[in-house]
Structure formats: C-alpha cells, structure tokens
Design a protein around this motif. Sequence first.
Motif: not given
Length: 469
Positions: A333-340
């Motif tokens: 989720a951390y790396f997914a959130m960076l892509q926001l």
Amino acid sequence: MNHPAPPAVGRRPLPPALLDALRAAFGERVSTSDAVRTHHGRDESPFDPQLPDAVVFAHSADDVRQVVSLCALHGVPLIPYGAGSSLEGHLLAVRGGVSLDLSDMNRVLSIDAEDLTVTVEPGITRKALNDALRDTGLFFPIDPGADASIGGMTATRASGTNAVRYGTMRENVLGLTAVLADGRVVKTGTRARKSSAGYDLTRLFVGSEGTLGVITEITLRLHPLPEAVSAAICAFPSMGDAVRTVIETIQLGVPIARVEFVDALAIRAINRHSNMTLAEAPTLFFEFHGTEAGVKEQVELVESLAAQHGGQDFEWATRPEDRSRLWAARHNAYFAMLQLKPGCRSVTTDVCVPISRLADCVVETDADLRASSLPCPIVGHVGDGNFHVAILVDPAKPEELDEAERINERIVERALRMGGTCTGEHGVGLHKMRFLEKEHGEAAVDTMRAIKLALDPRNLMNPGKIFKC
C-alpha cells in the motif's frame, strides 16, 4: 529537494588514521564511493540525504566489535544499517561518521523448536527467517509490511499486522547481544520465558534505535503455525463504522490475528497498483488463526458485528495463494499510495491510541485530512489502536512540506490528548523528536538521556536521534 534534515552540528572529516585502520582490517569491505555512501545516507523518510563518510560491511560479531572499537578510539560517530526501510530518518548520518552495514550478517544461528525459540544475526530479514523455519511447524509473526531486517525491527520496537494477537518486538525478543560504544560486549536475557534477575536490559535495547550499541545477535520467541487460517475483506459506509467494528471485536476478546483498516483513497491506490477491483470505501482486512472450529466461531462473531455497523458481505480468501495476494496488496500500500501523486515524497506519520479512543481519533483525523489540499490516505493496524497517514507532497514545493508538518503535528497532538503515543511502531528517529517531551515529560526524557550518556558518554552511537544530547 526533500525535507531539510537538522543541521550537522559537530560534523568533522573522517580521520585518515581511522580510514587506514578500517581498510587494513576489512579491505574492499570499506567503501567511500559516492554511490555507496548515498545508498546508506537516505531512507524512506522525507528528509534530505545525510551521507556517512564511509561504509563498512560487517560479516561477523567480531567485525562489529572491531569497527566500534576503532570508531571509539578516534571519536567518530557510527550508525548501524540494516535494510534501509526506516521512515523517520534513523539512518541519516547527521554528524557524519561510519555507516556499519549488517545486511551480510544474515544467518540463523540456532533453532530450538522444542523451546519455540530461534537465535539469529541482525541482518536476516523477516521473510528469510520464516523461509528458514518452513519445515519446523513454527513461524515468527511480527510483520511490519516491509521486508525489514530483524536487527532493525528490534532497534525500532517494530510491530505490524499481526501485533493484535502476537504482540510486538517487545514481547517477542527474549534476549540479545550488543556491542557497546566502547567495544565491550553485553549479553541480555536468556531463552527462558521469564526472569526477575536484575534490570531488564533486553527491553532497554529493544527500541533504542542504535543509540546505545550495535545488536549482533537476537533470540526470538516463535509460535506454532495455526491449524486453520482464513482471510477476508469487508467494506463499510464510513470510517467510523469500520473502526467501531474493530473496537467491539477487541473488547469482546475475539482472538483475531490481523485486522487492518484501509481508507477509500488507499483502496483506490491499491486497486491501481495491484490490479484489483475492491470497492473504493473504508475497508477492513481480517485474518483469523486457530483450529477449524475456533476460526469458524471467530468468523461468525465478527461477521455479526460488522453487519451491525453496515459492513457489506465478507469477501473471502481461503486458498493460500489468494491470502498471499490479498496481504501483498496491503503490504504494498505504501508504494501504491506514492503513485497517487507521481514524483511525490511521503511525509509518513503514525500514532497509537487506547482502543476506546480509536474511532474518535480516526474520524477527527479524517476531517483534518479532507480539509487539506494534499492527498493523505490512511491505513492502520487498528486492532491495537495504531494507524498511519501518508501525506503526499511535491518535494520541490516548501509550502507543501510545511502543510504536511502542520497536519502531522495535529495528528500527534490529538493522539497525545487522547492518552496515546506519538509513534506506535515507526520509532522516533529525527522526525518525532520534538514530541517526545510532550508525551513523556521532561524528567522522563532526562532519564533516557542519562542512560544514553552512561553507556555512550561521547555520543558516538547514532547521534542526533530520539533526543538531543
């Protein structure tokens, strides 16, 4: 530009005599290259890199003792380095010195299956440890998400998704060996499950963030693999409904293994990153461990509680591969959130509050975040009152960094007002230093400082972290 780190007070060049001595002892395992120093002078925190003057790769406890002794002889700071996954600036060489990389110290030293213990070197990661335990019927449950090193997890008193049932590193470290700032070696604890013999030095080092010594060996508590495991997700109409379900689950004593909260924005990021189609709503991720009958009973009770708070039908992941995919999505989720927000950095904060205040804290925090111009997804190990906010900023815009720190301060002050802590599992490092006295009081921080200076009077071990000396 990222978040400026504190000024490098007292930084001085590395003495040539120390560098010569290190190279004589360790040869090519000493590096002063820009690439290696840069790798060891940054982490996942929002701070600007702060590079060490040299990096030494240790292969044994004796290597650690030699490096520490040489740094002590020359009065040079030393920063232990594990996997580099710190979120609060623990690894930054704010006063220069030597970064001691422990990642090659990654052996399992002994498995004592009958006593449910294992002894390891600090560089082994949690995934590698559980791979080594695969044929024993046992596992090590602490799971902070990142594939962190056991030494780093010990130093930061890590916890993670399983903490609600199995506890944190504090409960699962039985003993350790550490090299003190003057090169002496101290062993703490035993493989026995309890002791009342003297001060609890093990707990002193667990959470010390490398400021008291370098950990070279750790004895851990293991747990039997559960007979049955079931995982599920459930979406809710609001954050409050989801969190209240968790509170009632814990208050009723349901021995749930994992319960993770993910808000709608974080779910959107997970869907994009992991190619999933979860409903973009506040969601709980559950995992149940136990016997077949015990898991069935847990599931029925939690489903009933969720339904009372508007929870939708549970979506189950019963096959091991489905569970792995579900939890991989949560861990990423951390790396997914960076892509926001492409090109962003995350000012990541975590707090922990008493379970009775969790709903209030999360709902009030959500209102704060909705008023911000910045994307601020929330995830959390809410089974033990801990949640995280990733405040996504453009590092080239100082005004966004300032807004992120204002949000962080409000979140922390709210948690402290509710009887909680400024950090549930990330540690203090650089980023939470200013909150420590607010949480503990001046006398308590002075006591911590006195312990630090008693063991490290010249302030050489990871200086500039936790509090000022």
